[in-house]
Design a protein around this motif. Structure first.
Motif, mmCIF file in Angstrom:
data_model
loop_
_atom_site.group_PDB
_atom_site.id
_atom_site.type_symbol
_atom_site.label_atom_id
_atom_site.label_comp_id
_atom_site.label_asym_id
_atom_site.label_seq_id
_atom_site.Cartn_x
_atom_site.Cartn_y
_atom_site.Cartn_z
ATOM 1 N N THR A 133 -6.403 12.105 -0.261
ATOM 2 C CA THR A 133 -5.313 11.140 -0.252
ATOM 3 C C THR A 133 -5.813 9.839 -0.865
ATOM 4 O O THR A 133 -6.809 9.272 -0.410
ATOM 5 C CB THR A 133 -4.807 10.881 1.181
ATOM 6 O OG1 THR A 133 -4.341 12.117 1.729
ATOM 7 C CG2 THR A 133 -3.683 9.862 1.192
ATOM 8 N N GLN A 159 0.337 5.593 0.044
ATOM 9 C CA GLN A 159 -0.532 6.762 0.122
ATOM 10 C C GLN A 159 0.006 7.840 -0.817
ATOM 11 O O GLN A 159 1.214 8.083 -0.852
ATOM 12 C CB GLN A 159 -0.549 7.314 1.548
ATOM 13 C CG GLN A 159 -0.985 6.321 2.588
ATOM 14 C CD GLN A 159 -2.488 6.267 2.719
ATOM 15 O OE1 GLN A 159 -3.151 7.277 2.704
ATOM 16 N NE2 GLN A 159 -3.021 5.069 2.833
ATOM 17 N N THR A 197 -5.097 5.876 -1.854
ATOM 18 C CA THR A 197 -4.320 4.715 -1.422
ATOM 19 C C THR A 197 -4.207 3.777 -2.607
ATOM 20 O O THR A 197 -5.220 3.362 -3.176
ATOM 21 C CB THR A 197 -4.997 3.982 -0.249
ATOM 22 O OG1 THR A 197 -5.124 4.899 0.844
ATOM 23 C CG2 THR A 197 -4.188 2.767 0.181
ATOM 24 N N GLU A 234 0.841 -1.190 0.000
ATOM 25 C CA GLU A 234 0.000 0.000 0.000
ATOM 26 C C GLU A 234 0.877 1.240 0.000
ATOM 27 O O GLU A 234 1.896 1.284 0.687
ATOM 28 C CB GLU A 234 -0.925 0.025 1.219
ATOM 29 C CG GLU A 234 -2.023 -0.990 1.144
ATOM 30 C CD GLU A 234 -3.137 -0.752 2.165
ATOM 31 O OE1 GLU A 234 -3.107 0.274 2.877
ATOM 32 O OE2 GLU A 234 -4.031 -1.603 2.233
#
Length: 138
Positions: free
Chosen positions: A73, A7, A75, A5
């Motif tokens: 934001t 961001q 992801t 992951e």
């Protein structure tokens, strides 16, 4: 299955006249996600390139679900969807701040010699990458 992951803060320059992320930026974010996954597996593209090997995109699929906007934001979730020792298919989910799907996609890559563009066997040239990819796809 290993899922990386990353961001990403949406910058104003990534938006279009409608105030949403311009579609091509999702492709850049997919590359960021792919590099993050490779880094988490303990490798770097630059190491492969130093050996005269590159991994061009041979296929790309993307489906847009929900817009992202400046200041949000995103992801990026990335994993190995398929791997056969020559070809690697990475899959992506790009999520909104609320965890909803903004986009899904896949890219397929083939490792080739830079000078000839002839495909190589990853397990032969980069056995540690091969082993890590075999483990990560499960």
């Amino acid at each position: 299955m290993k899922i990386a992951e990353k961001q990403i803060e949406v910058r104003y320059a990534e938006t279009d006249q409608m105030g949403v992320v311009y579609h091509a930026n999702y492709l850049v974010w997919m590359e960021v996600g792919r590099a993050e996954l490779i880094n988490q597996l303990g490798f770097r593209y630059t190491d492969m390139e130093k050996e005269g090997v590159i991994a061009p995109v041979t296929d790309l699929q993307i489906s847009y679900k929900k817009p992202l906007r400046y200041g949000e934001t995103a992801t990026v979730r990335t994993w190995i969807d398929a791997y056969d020792g020559i070809r690697v298919t990475y899959a992506y989910e790009i999520l909104t701040p609320d965890g909803e799907l903004a986009a899904i996609g896949k890219t397929q890559h083939v490792c080739v010699k830079r000078d000839s563009f002839r495909p190589i066997l990853i397990r032969k040239y980069f056995p540690s990458w091969h082993e890590a990819y075999e483990r990560a796809k499960k």
